[in-house]
Design a protein around this motif. Structure first.
Motif, PDB file in Angstrom:
ATOM      1  N   ARG A  52       0.836  -1.201   0.000  1.00 38.44           N
ATOM      2  CA  ARG A  52       0.000   0.000   0.000  1.00 38.44           C
ATOM      3  C   ARG A  52       0.868   1.248   0.000  1.00 38.44           C
ATOM      4  N   ALA A  53       0.592   2.131  -0.925  1.00 41.18           N
ATOM      5  CA  ALA A  53       1.294   3.408  -0.921  1.00 41.18           C
ATOM      6  C   ALA A  53       0.771   4.246   0.238  1.00 41.18           C
ATOM      7  N   GLU A  54       1.704   4.895   0.953  1.00 36.25           N
ATOM      8  CA  GLU A  54       1.253   5.724   2.075  1.00 36.25           C
ATOM      9  C   GLU A  54       0.610   7.007   1.583  1.00 36.25           C
ATOM     10  N   SER A  55       1.219   7.532   0.552  1.00 36.91           N
ATOM     11  CA  SER A  55       0.587   8.689  -0.065  1.00 36.91           C
ATOM     12  C   SER A  55       0.875   8.619  -1.551  1.00 36.91           C
ATOM     13  N   GLY A  56       0.162   9.432  -2.283  1.00 33.70           N
ATOM     14  CA  GLY A  56       0.296   9.380  -3.725  1.00 33.70           C
ATOM     15  C   GLY A  56      -0.716   8.419  -4.315  1.00 33.70           C
ATOM     16  N   GLN A  57      -0.681   8.298  -5.604  1.00 36.52           N
ATOM     17  CA  GLN A  57      -1.702   7.519  -6.301  1.00 36.52           C
ATOM     18  C   GLN A  57      -1.079   6.634  -7.353  1.00 36.52           C
ATOM     19  N   VAL A  58      -1.635   5.437  -7.489  1.00 33.66           N
ATOM     20  CA  VAL A  58      -1.295   4.592  -8.625  1.00 33.66           C
ATOM     21  C   VAL A  58      -2.589   4.373  -9.391  1.00 33.66           C
ATOM     22  N   ARG A  59      -2.593   4.767 -10.651  1.00 39.77           N
ATOM     23  CA  ARG A  59      -3.791   4.572 -11.466  1.00 39.77           C
ATOM     24  C   ARG A  59      -3.470   3.674 -12.647  1.00 39.77           C
ATOM     25  N   ILE A  60      -4.313   2.713 -12.852  1.00 41.69           N
ATOM     26  CA  ILE A  60      -4.174   1.837 -14.011  1.00 41.69           C
ATOM     27  C   ILE A  60      -5.472   1.915 -14.794  1.00 41.69           C
ATOM     28  N   ALA A  61      -5.359   2.221 -16.062  1.00 42.86           N
ATOM     29  CA  ALA A  61      -6.531   2.423 -16.916  1.00 42.86           C
ATOM     30  C   ALA A  61      -7.527   3.373 -16.236  1.00 42.86           C
ATOM     31  N   GLY A  62      -6.991   4.384 -15.595  1.00 43.88           N
ATOM     32  CA  GLY A  62      -7.834   5.394 -14.979  1.00 43.88           C
ATOM     33  C   GLY A  62      -8.379   5.034 -13.608  1.00 43.88           C
ATOM     34  N   ARG A  63      -8.154   3.792 -13.164  1.00 51.37           N
ATOM     35  CA  ARG A  63      -8.694   3.362 -11.878  1.00 51.37           C
ATOM     36  C   ARG A  63      -7.617   3.410 -10.810  1.00 51.37           C
ATOM     37  N   ASP A  64      -7.973   3.867  -9.610  1.00 57.14           N
ATOM     38  CA  ASP A  64      -7.041   3.888  -8.486  1.00 57.14           C
ATOM     39  C   ASP A  64      -6.846   2.454  -7.984  1.00 57.14           C
ATOM     40  N   VAL A  65      -5.593   2.013  -7.970  1.00 58.50           N
ATOM     41  CA  VAL A  65      -5.300   0.628  -7.584  1.00 58.50           C
ATOM     42  C   VAL A  65      -5.755   0.350  -6.151  1.00 58.50           C
ATOM     43  N   ARG A  66      -5.651   1.357  -5.315  1.00 60.93           N
ATOM     44  CA  ARG A  66      -6.034   1.165  -3.917  1.00 60.93           C
ATOM     45  C   ARG A  66      -7.532   0.873  -3.793  1.00 60.93           C
ATOM     46  N   ASP A  67      -8.323   1.488  -4.673  1.00 58.93           N
ATOM     47  CA  ASP A  67      -9.766   1.262  -4.615  1.00 58.93           C
ATOM     48  C   ASP A  67     -10.167  -0.070  -5.230  1.00 58.93           C
ATOM     49  N   CYS A  68      -9.566  -0.388  -6.373  1.00 60.29           N
ATOM     50  CA  CYS A  68     -10.077  -1.570  -7.071  1.00 60.29           C
ATOM     51  C   CYS A  68      -9.403  -2.852  -6.589  1.00 60.29           C
ATOM     52  N   GLY A  69      -8.209  -2.757  -6.003  1.00 61.44           N
ATOM     53  CA  GLY A  69      -7.592  -3.936  -5.411  1.00 61.44           C
ATOM     54  C   GLY A  69      -6.782  -4.761  -6.397  1.00 61.44           C
ATOM     55  N   THR A  70      -5.786  -5.455  -5.854  1.00 58.25           N
ATOM     56  CA  THR A  70      -4.896  -6.288  -6.663  1.00 58.25           C
ATOM     57  C   THR A  70      -5.671  -7.269  -7.537  1.00 58.25           C
ATOM     58  N   GLU A  71      -6.734  -7.842  -6.955  1.00 54.67           N
ATOM     59  CA  GLU A  71      -7.452  -8.919  -7.638  1.00 54.67           C
ATOM     60  C   GLU A  71      -8.173  -8.435  -8.896  1.00 54.67           C
ATOM     61  N   ALA A  72      -8.388  -7.131  -9.009  1.00 51.08           N
ATOM     62  CA  ALA A  72      -9.149  -6.632 -10.161  1.00 51.08           C
ATOM     63  C   ALA A  72      -8.250  -6.238 -11.329  1.00 51.08           C
ATOM     64  N   LEU A  73      -6.937  -6.199 -11.093  1.00 48.84           N
ATOM     65  CA  LEU A  73      -6.057  -5.629 -12.114  1.00 48.84           C
ATOM     66  C   LEU A  73      -6.038  -6.448 -13.403  1.00 48.84           C
ATOM     67  N   ALA A  74      -6.067  -7.769 -13.262  1.00 45.37           N
ATOM     68  CA  ALA A  74      -6.014  -8.611 -14.464  1.00 45.37           C
ATOM     69  C   ALA A  74      -7.188  -8.293 -15.382  1.00 45.37           C
ATOM     70  N   SER A  75      -8.363  -8.069 -14.788  1.00 46.56           N
ATOM     71  CA  SER A  75      -9.535  -7.808 -15.626  1.00 46.56           C
ATOM     72  C   SER A  75      -9.532  -6.376 -16.172  1.00 46.56           C
ATOM     73  N   LEU A  76      -8.642  -5.518 -15.635  1.00 51.65           N
ATOM     74  CA  LEU A  76      -8.496  -4.183 -16.212  1.00 51.65           C
ATOM     75  C   LEU A  76      -7.529  -4.219 -17.397  1.00 51.65           C
ATOM     76  N   GLY A  77      -6.966  -5.408 -17.652  1.00 52.48           N
ATOM     77  CA  GLY A  77      -6.079  -5.537 -18.802  1.00 52.48           C
ATOM     78  C   GLY A  77      -4.602  -5.400 -18.467  1.00 52.48           C
ATOM     79  N   VAL A  78      -4.211  -5.885 -17.307  1.00 52.86           N
ATOM     80  CA  VAL A  78      -2.797  -5.847 -16.940  1.00 52.86           C
ATOM     81  C   VAL A  78      -2.286  -7.272 -16.774  1.00 52.86           C
ATOM     82  N   GLY A  79      -1.115  -7.536 -17.359  1.00 51.67           N
ATOM     83  CA  GLY A  79      -0.441  -8.815 -17.148  1.00 51.67           C
ATOM     84  C   GLY A  79       0.842  -8.562 -16.371  1.00 51.67           C
ATOM     85  N   PHE A  80       1.173  -9.497 -15.467  1.00 49.35           N
ATOM     86  CA  PHE A  80       2.348  -9.283 -14.627  1.00 49.35           C
ATOM     87  C   PHE A  80       3.376 -10.394 -14.799  1.00 49.35           C
TER      88      PHE A  80
END
Lengths: 233, 305
Positions: A52-80
């Motif tokens: 978890r970032a203490e401050s600042g923002q990480v956005r993937i495809a416009g969505r805040d990662v903190r809000d949508c959660g790790t589990e949702a990233l794959a369906s947002l179109g991210v491969g790791f």
């Protein structure tokens, strides 16, 4: 596609990332360089929300990662491709790929067709589909890890030191495939120690030193930069 | 074949089946959550009490003499309730220790076992006293000189079917694939859109429900159940899982059969063996751990690249 904005993280009381900002545009290939302990893997973990970032923002495809959660990233179109590949060793190659395919939740895709596509990209996967991934060689595991990131047709691929531990010949082969991914128009964030190779295929790069972005710019400029030349080349 | 030997083999298989149903839960929970759930025996042993309560409720309110149908209904209800109870245990207690050192979760589950036992004792009417537990069936088949209780056949059959179903679930279904993935690497599983907490809840349900069946068989086999039976059953189940190789399903079965083998052999061959059986069982546990600390089928942990 990916934006980090003034991200701070710490491990206990030790600050790890300080005011890290970077962005990867649609279809753009960007590399993040840095020596050991600079915070590259921390950046990876902050991007995928495992840290978890203490401050600042990480956005993937416009969505805040903190809000949508790790589990949702794959369906947002991210491969790791996590550091050290991190395949599920007792699962077969097919099972590893299946999990990533399901995670992408892409109803238009078919698993069998995607497997076929991966087997064309990585011919050695084909006859290994029912082998436990932990029993494969490091090079083969690296290919499976990349296939796992790609099988759901992501728009962004985030790779953490994917070439670590590969022989020079395999590294060449590996980055040829990465360059093909770039040419297909996928956005790529390549986190690497190997600056020369990374800058040779990425359009832009960032240099992370002790948790801060020390340098950024077009690859051609960074290749000529004294700091980078001094540190790496 | 000697009738006595046949009887002995049958007893061995019955006990081995009952121990297996409990040991599997220990191994499954350790394999998936990295936690030694020491209260598993006590949680499982709640099942016979739930079953008794259901029988009571049914006979009082619906049919005075429900017979076997009531008993089967009661066992199914107890399996479901205890499965859910396991989920609750995870959510209330074990979840708090996900990131804590293993020792803390261990101590917490030991404490939890006592809480569960004492709750049964205080909440169940006259809970300190042993309760007679009905036999599923008292029918006996005669095969030559060998008397084969139908109950024994039921225990063996249900256990084999349960084990087969568990293996099928783990190895052939999407949820099983996800359970195995979380067991290996929680963080990467999350990158694959798997929510570990959900998988943990499912795993707890499965382990507790299977343990519940084992505990009901244990009570039915003994003809009686007491609030603290879960201690011994839990210790035996845990030991079976450990000597087989904690985390390995095959190991849990093998360990259970080993312990049941010692159990029945001691009871049959040593005068007053029933009094000494635990001495021999746990001596075997120590012996296996000295000779092969990772258990008979225990594998060294996969090295991370």
């Amino acid at each position: 596609m990916l934006e980090m904005e003034r991200v701070n993280t710490s491990y206990g009381t030790v600050p790890m990332l300080r005011e890290v900002s970077l962005r990867v545009g649609e279809g753009e290939m960007v590399c993040l360089l840095g020596p050991n302990g600079a915070g590259k893997s921390t950046t990876f973990n902050a991007i995928c929300g495992l840290l978890r970032a203490e401050s600042g923002q990480v956005r993937i495809a416009g969505r805040d990662v903190r809000d949508c959660g790790t589990e949702a990233l794959a369906s947002l179109g991210v491969g790791f491709v996590p550091e050290g590949r991190r395949l599920f060793p007792t699962l077969t190659v097919r099972e590893n790929l299946r999990l990533a395919f399901d995670a992408a939740r892409a109803p238009a895709l078919e698993f069998a067709a995607q497997i076929e596509k991966m087997a064309q990209l990585f011919p050695r996967i084909r006859e290994r589909l029912d082998q436990r991934s932990g029993t494969m060689s490091g090079g083969e595991q690296a290919m499976v890890a990349l296939a796992r990131a790609l099988i759901g047709e992501p728009r962004l691929v985030v790779m953490d030191e994917p070439s670590l531990g590969l022989s020079p010949k395999l590294i060449d082969e590996y980055f040829q495939i990465v360059a093909r991914i770039r040419d297909q128009g996928k956005a790529v964030l390549l986190i690497e120690q190997n600056a020369e190779t990374a800058l040779s295929i990425a359009e832009r790069g960032y240099l992370l030193v002790r948790g801060r972005i020390a340098l950024q710019g077009a690859s051609a400029d960074l290749l000529r930069d004294d700091t980078i030349r001094h540190m790496y080349l | 074949m000697d009738a006595l030997v046949a009887q002995h083999l049958l007893n061995w298989l019955v006990l081995g089946s009952i121990y297996t149903l409990v040991a599997l839960g220990f191994s499954l929970l350790f394999g998936v959550l990295d936690v030694i759930h020491f209260s598993h025996g006590d949680v499982s042993m709640a099942a016979p009490f739930v079953a008794l309560a259901v029988i009571q409720a049914v006979t009082v309110t619906l049919v005075p003499d429900g017979g076997t149908a009531t008993l089967i209904l009661a066992i199914l209800a107890a399996t479901l309730v205890v499965g859910l109870f396991g989920v609750l245990v995870d959510w209330l207690v074990i979840r708090r220790f996900r990131a804590a050192p293993a020792m803390m979760a261990l101590v917490a589950t030991v404490a939890l076992g006592t809480v569960v036992r004492e709750l049964i004792r205080t909440l169940y009417p006259q809970g300190s006293n042993p309760k007679p537990f009905p036999a599923l069936t008292t029918e006996v088949l005669r095969l030559g000189e060998v008397a084969v209780p139908v109950f024994s056949l039921i225990v063996i059959f249900v256990s084999v079917a349960t084990v087969a179903a568990l293996f099928w679930l783990l190895n052939r279904t999407p949820v099983g694939l996800r359970i195995r993935a979380v067991a290996e690497d929680r963080a990467v599983a999350r990158l694959m859109a798997i929510r570990p907490d959900r998988i943990f809840a499912i795993t707890f349900f499965i382990a507790s429900a299977i343990g519940a069946v084992g505990a009901v068989f244990f009570a039915s086999h003994a003809g009686v159940v007491r609030f603290d039976f879960g201690v011994q059953l839990g210790l035996i189940g845990f030991s079976a899982a450990v000597i087989g190789g904690l985390g390995s399903m095959q190991g849990a079965i093998l360990g259970s059969l080993l312990i049941a083998g010692v159990d029945t052999t001691v009871q049959m061959t040593i005068p007053d063996g029933a009094s000494y059986r635990l001495v021999f069982i746990f001596a075997l546990v120590i012996l296996v751990l000295v000779l092969k600390p990772s258990g008979v089928l225990g594998k060294p942990v996969f090295e991370k690249v």
